[in-house]
Write an enzyme that holds these catalytic residues in place. Sequence first.
Site, PDB file in Angstrom:
ATOM      1  N   GLU A 122      14.384  -7.859  -8.484  1.00 46.73           N
ATOM      2  CA  GLU A 122      13.682  -8.459  -7.346  1.00 46.73           C
ATOM      3  C   GLU A 122      13.731  -7.475  -6.187  1.00 46.73           C
ATOM      4  O   GLU A 122      14.814  -7.089  -5.731  1.00 46.73           O
ATOM      5  CB  GLU A 122      14.293  -9.801  -6.943  1.00 46.73           C
ATOM      6  CG  GLU A 122      13.584 -10.415  -5.737  1.00 46.73           C
ATOM      7  CD  GLU A 122      13.199 -11.884  -5.915  1.00 46.73           C
ATOM      8  OE1 GLU A 122      12.555 -12.430  -5.007  1.00 46.73           O
ATOM      9  OE2 GLU A 122      13.532 -12.479  -6.942  1.00 46.73           O
ATOM     10  N   LEU A 123      12.560  -7.069  -5.732  1.00 46.59           N
ATOM     11  CA  LEU A 123      12.444  -6.210  -4.559  1.00 46.59           C
ATOM     12  C   LEU A 123      12.431  -7.098  -3.328  1.00 46.59           C
ATOM     13  O   LEU A 123      11.513  -7.902  -3.144  1.00 46.59           O
ATOM     14  CB  LEU A 123      11.166  -5.377  -4.638  1.00 46.59           C
ATOM     15  CG  LEU A 123      11.006  -4.503  -5.891  1.00 46.59           C
ATOM     16  CD1 LEU A 123       9.634  -3.827  -5.896  1.00 46.59           C
ATOM     17  CD2 LEU A 123      12.109  -3.470  -5.988  1.00 46.59           C
ATOM     18  N   GLY A 124      13.435  -6.961  -2.489  1.00 46.40           N
ATOM     19  CA  GLY A 124      13.594  -7.840  -1.338  1.00 46.40           C
ATOM     20  C   GLY A 124      14.668  -8.882  -1.619  1.00 46.40           C
ATOM     21  O   GLY A 124      14.496  -9.721  -2.512  1.00 46.40           O
ATOM     22  N   SER A 133      14.800   1.536  -0.248  1.00 46.22           N
ATOM     23  CA  SER A 133      13.423   1.085  -0.072  1.00 46.22           C
ATOM     24  C   SER A 133      12.775   0.788  -1.417  1.00 46.22           C
ATOM     25  O   SER A 133      13.108   1.392  -2.439  1.00 46.22           O
ATOM     26  CB  SER A 133      12.611   2.159   0.663  1.00 46.22           C
ATOM     27  OG  SER A 133      11.256   1.757   0.784  1.00 46.22           O
ATOM     28  N   GLN A 134      11.813  -0.133  -1.418  1.00 47.53           N
ATOM     29  CA  GLN A 134      11.130  -0.509  -2.642  1.00 47.53           C
ATOM     30  C   GLN A 134      10.301   0.619  -3.240  1.00 47.53           C
ATOM     31  O   GLN A 134       9.917   0.546  -4.412  1.00 47.53           O
ATOM     32  CB  GLN A 134      10.226  -1.709  -2.390  1.00 47.53           C
ATOM     33  CG  GLN A 134       8.983  -1.411  -1.535  1.00 47.53           C
ATOM     34  CD  GLN A 134       8.123  -2.632  -1.330  1.00 47.53           C
ATOM     35  OE1 GLN A 134       8.201  -3.270  -0.299  1.00 47.53           O
ATOM     36  NE2 GLN A 134       7.300  -2.981  -2.299  1.00 47.53           N
ATOM     37  N   ASP A 169      17.001  -3.892  -1.381  1.00 53.50           N
ATOM     38  CA  ASP A 169      16.573  -4.219  -0.024  1.00 53.50           C
ATOM     39  C   ASP A 169      16.972  -3.078   0.903  1.00 53.50           C
ATOM     40  O   ASP A 169      17.938  -2.353   0.625  1.00 53.50           O
ATOM     41  CB  ASP A 169      17.222  -5.526   0.449  1.00 53.50           C
ATOM     42  CG  ASP A 169      16.414  -6.209   1.551  1.00 53.50           C
ATOM     43  OD1 ASP A 169      15.945  -7.341   1.325  1.00 53.50           O
ATOM     44  OD2 ASP A 169      16.239  -5.603   2.624  1.00 53.50           O
ATOM     45  N   HIS A 177       5.739  -6.657   1.734  1.00 53.28           N
ATOM     46  CA  HIS A 177       4.426  -7.314   1.809  1.00 53.28           C
ATOM     47  C   HIS A 177       3.418  -6.442   2.556  1.00 53.28           C
ATOM     48  O   HIS A 177       2.477  -6.952   3.174  1.00 53.28           O
ATOM     49  CB  HIS A 177       4.540  -8.693   2.453  1.00 53.28           C
ATOM     50  CG  HIS A 177       5.525  -9.582   1.752  1.00 53.28           C
ATOM     51  ND1 HIS A 177       5.306 -10.084   0.495  1.00 53.28           N
ATOM     52  CD2 HIS A 177       6.740 -10.032   2.125  1.00 53.28           C
ATOM     53  CE1 HIS A 177       6.341 -10.811   0.128  1.00 53.28           C
ATOM     54  NE2 HIS A 177       7.230 -10.783   1.086  1.00 53.28           N
TER      55      HIS A 177
END
Length: 297
Positions: free
Chosen positions: A53-55, A98-99, A78, A125
């Site tokens: 999961e990114l974030g 970072s993603q 994250d 996003h």
Amino acid sequence: MSAPGGSPLDADVLQALGARLYGDHPNRKAPSYLREYARLLQGRRDAPLRILELGIATGTSLLLWHEYLPKATIVGVDILPAPDCVIGKERIICLLGSQDDPPTLDRAAALAGGPFDLIVDDASHIGYLTKRAFAYLFPRCLLPGGHYVIENFGTGMMVEYPDGEAFVEPRWDDAEPGTRRFESHQSGMVGVVKQLIDHMMTELIAGRPAAFAIARVTILTNIAFVEKDPTGTIGPPPEPHRQAPTGRTSPDLPALADAIRQQDARLAAAEAQLGRLLQALRPLLRLARWLGVRRSG
């Protein structure tokens, strides 16, 4: 509602789990998201899945996967330190980065033990970061037959975002002879999601393999589920086209996070209102079915 044998359906279990963990917090996965996740994971809850999961934010989503999938390894990435609720928890790995940072993403897959069954982008996003993450992870770090999920792509229709523009109702008065271009919203993550159609058409139209082995894209309100072709491979895509830097400044991340929370709250409120409406209409629907049976008899 129950499955054969009397056990609750997976969708009901996930919804109840989400309600308990998220409570009234506005930054939560919408019920429609959870229904689709339950469908994708049906029959695999006891499998040793790998999820990225990114974030991370509050960490609640990681806890959701942790409880719903008791044998899964869950990795969260994250740019901010992870909250205490997920630190040191068995089967949860948190990385600071970072993603769109390849070393961080490679490390995520290595610590998970290999490519992922499910990757969820619930991070910035912002279109270019979302696209960079997808371009790196989908070919290299997602198993064939796995799913890559882009949540909350509607930020592209929000003026609060650096790459968002105000929503404009789609035209229906352009269905005329000679119309060659049917305009639609293209900003931010909305544009990124729509570009996936072009990737899927590459082999048919251009006669060469597409950069991404996409089997299908399922789009629900504000979320897209991208399935990797089961015959796809693990490896880098062709070298992407490089563009000159735009010189744009970095976005205000706290303000963006607040905008996401507001958007999530609006979506949750709309779904709740729809649920109440359907509940109110149920007696009328039952009456209509009864009248239909009487008439046919």
